[in-house]
Design a protein around this motif. Structure first.
Motif, PDB file in Angstrom:
ATOM      1  N   VAL A 290      -3.653   2.474   9.136  1.00 45.05           N
ATOM      2  CA  VAL A 290      -3.711   3.232   7.878  1.00 45.05           C
ATOM      3  C   VAL A 290      -4.594   4.441   8.145  1.00 45.05           C
ATOM      4  O   VAL A 290      -5.772   4.307   8.466  1.00 45.05           O
ATOM      5  CB  VAL A 290      -4.276   2.378   6.722  1.00 45.05           C
ATOM      6  CG1 VAL A 290      -4.492   3.220   5.482  1.00 45.05           C
ATOM      7  CG2 VAL A 290      -3.334   1.220   6.414  1.00 45.05           C
TER       8      VAL A 290
ATOM      9  N   ALA B  64      -0.988   2.820  -3.268  1.00 42.14           N
ATOM     10  CA  ALA B  64      -2.262   2.654  -2.560  1.00 42.14           C
ATOM     11  C   ALA B  64      -3.440   2.495  -3.505  1.00 42.14           C
ATOM     12  O   ALA B  64      -4.535   2.161  -3.086  1.00 42.14           O
ATOM     13  CB  ALA B  64      -2.499   3.843  -1.630  1.00 42.14           C
TER      14      ALA B  64
ATOM     15  N   LEU C  66      -3.279  -6.967  -5.236  1.00 48.01           N
ATOM     16  CA  LEU C  66      -2.705  -7.155  -3.893  1.00 48.01           C
ATOM     17  C   LEU C  66      -2.812  -8.626  -3.475  1.00 48.01           C
ATOM     18  O   LEU C  66      -1.878  -9.173  -2.883  1.00 48.01           O
ATOM     19  CB  LEU C  66      -3.426  -6.251  -2.888  1.00 48.01           C
ATOM     20  CG  LEU C  66      -3.200  -4.753  -3.068  1.00 48.01           C
ATOM     21  CD1 LEU C  66      -4.166  -3.960  -2.183  1.00 48.01           C
ATOM     22  CD2 LEU C  66      -1.764  -4.374  -2.772  1.00 48.01           C
TER      23      LEU C  66
ATOM     24  N   TYR D 194      -4.914   7.980   2.438  1.00 44.65           N
ATOM     25  CA  TYR D 194      -4.231   7.711   1.178  1.00 44.65           C
ATOM     26  C   TYR D 194      -4.054   9.048   0.470  1.00 44.65           C
ATOM     27  O   TYR D 194      -4.983   9.839   0.397  1.00 44.65           O
ATOM     28  CB  TYR D 194      -5.068   6.775   0.301  1.00 44.65           C
ATOM     29  CG  TYR D 194      -5.413   5.465   0.973  1.00 44.65           C
ATOM     30  CD1 TYR D 194      -4.566   4.379   0.876  1.00 44.65           C
ATOM     31  CD2 TYR D 194      -6.576   5.330   1.723  1.00 44.65           C
ATOM     32  CE1 TYR D 194      -4.878   3.181   1.495  1.00 44.65           C
ATOM     33  CE2 TYR D 194      -6.900   4.138   2.348  1.00 44.65           C
ATOM     34  CZ  TYR D 194      -6.042   3.062   2.234  1.00 44.65           C
ATOM     35  OH  TYR D 194      -6.349   1.883   2.853  1.00 44.65           O
TER      36      TYR D 194
ATOM     37  N   ILE E 200      -7.560  -4.649   5.000  1.00 43.18           N
ATOM     38  CA  ILE E 200      -7.541  -3.185   4.800  1.00 43.18           C
ATOM     39  C   ILE E 200      -8.553  -2.520   5.720  1.00 43.18           C
ATOM     40  O   ILE E 200      -8.242  -1.511   6.375  1.00 43.18           O
ATOM     41  CB  ILE E 200      -7.798  -2.845   3.315  1.00 43.18           C
ATOM     42  CG1 ILE E 200      -6.562  -3.236   2.478  1.00 43.18           C
ATOM     43  CG2 ILE E 200      -8.120  -1.358   3.148  1.00 43.18           C
ATOM     44  CD1 ILE E 200      -6.733  -3.100   0.984  1.00 43.18           C
TER      45      ILE E 200
ATOM     46  N   LEU F 176       0.829  -1.207   0.000  1.00 41.80           N
ATOM     47  CA  LEU F 176       0.000   0.000   0.000  1.00 41.80           C
ATOM     48  C   LEU F 176       0.864   1.257   0.000  1.00 41.80           C
ATOM     49  O   LEU F 176       0.512   2.263  -0.610  1.00 41.80           O
ATOM     50  CB  LEU F 176      -0.950   0.001   1.200  1.00 41.80           C
ATOM     51  CG  LEU F 176      -2.083  -1.015   1.151  1.00 41.80           C
ATOM     52  CD1 LEU F 176      -2.835  -1.044   2.476  1.00 41.80           C
ATOM     53  CD2 LEU F 176      -3.028  -0.708  -0.003  1.00 41.80           C
TER      54      LEU F 176
ATOM     55  N   THR G 159      -7.551  -4.759  -5.192  1.00 38.31           N
ATOM     56  CA  THR G 159      -7.421  -5.894  -4.280  1.00 38.31           C
ATOM     57  C   THR G 159      -7.009  -7.174  -5.010  1.00 38.31           C
ATOM     58  O   THR G 159      -6.334  -8.021  -4.426  1.00 38.31           O
ATOM     59  CB  THR G 159      -8.728  -6.132  -3.510  1.00 38.31           C
ATOM     60  OG1 THR G 159      -9.801  -6.240  -4.432  1.00 38.31           O
ATOM     61  CG2 THR G 159      -8.990  -5.010  -2.529  1.00 38.31           C
TER      62      THR G 159
END
Length: 162
Positions: free
Chosen positions: A46, A15, A22, A49, A37, A11, A19
């Motif tokens: 987190v 970012a 990822l 972003y 997340i 991320l 998904t």
């Protein structure tokens, strides 16, 4: 590296990656990525972003400065109170309590050097606990948040030595 740390690393790199990408990179399922997340966001790991902007390529004027602050604490006022007060200013992009020759390191942003100078002189310096400010204007950015800005024109000036 555990999955959570690997996900955070990915991320930090990008970012905006979806998904599915990822999941492919971590070996987890998309639903596992999505739930991790959500958990990272709800735990406050987190916090947001953001884009990394090269203001030299944008049409708008933008100035960044590093500001060092020294403060003097009293019985009623600690670093937390001072930090909370300073953090509320929208001109302050980041604020850190640091070790060394000064107490706080701020990243301040504005549309001009005059804006940043006025902000420091009129909003930060008058805070009663602030005893000293030192402002360093950022003249050029070569790398920011891990991203190199390497598309600059080469400096074709000749170096002159005596």
């Amino acid at each position: 590296m555990d999955a959570k740390r690997e996900l955070l690393s990915l991320l930090l790199s990008n970012a905006r990656e979806d998904t599915a990408d990822l999941a492919r990179q971590t070996g987890l399922s998309e639903s596992e990525i999505e739930s991790q997340i959500v958990a990272l966001e709800s735990e406050g790991v987190v916090r947001g972003y953001q884009a990394v902007v090269d203001w030299n390529n944008a049409a708008d004027e933008h100035v960044e400065a590093k500001v060092e602050l020294n403060v003097e604490l009293d019985r009623e006022t600690g670093y937390e109170q001072i930090a909370r007060r300073i953090a509320k200013f929208p001109e302050v992009a980041s604020l850190r309590l640091v070790s060394g020759n000064y107490d706080f390191a701020l990243d301040v942003e504005g549309e001009s050097m005059h804006d940043v100078s006025n902000f420091v002189a009129e909003q930060i310096a008058p805070i009663p606990e602030v005893t000293q400010t030192v402002t360093h204007f950022v003249m050029e950015t070569y790398k920011k948040r891990g991203i190199e800005f390497d598309d600059r024109d080469e400096d074709d000036r000749l170096s002159v030595s005596p």
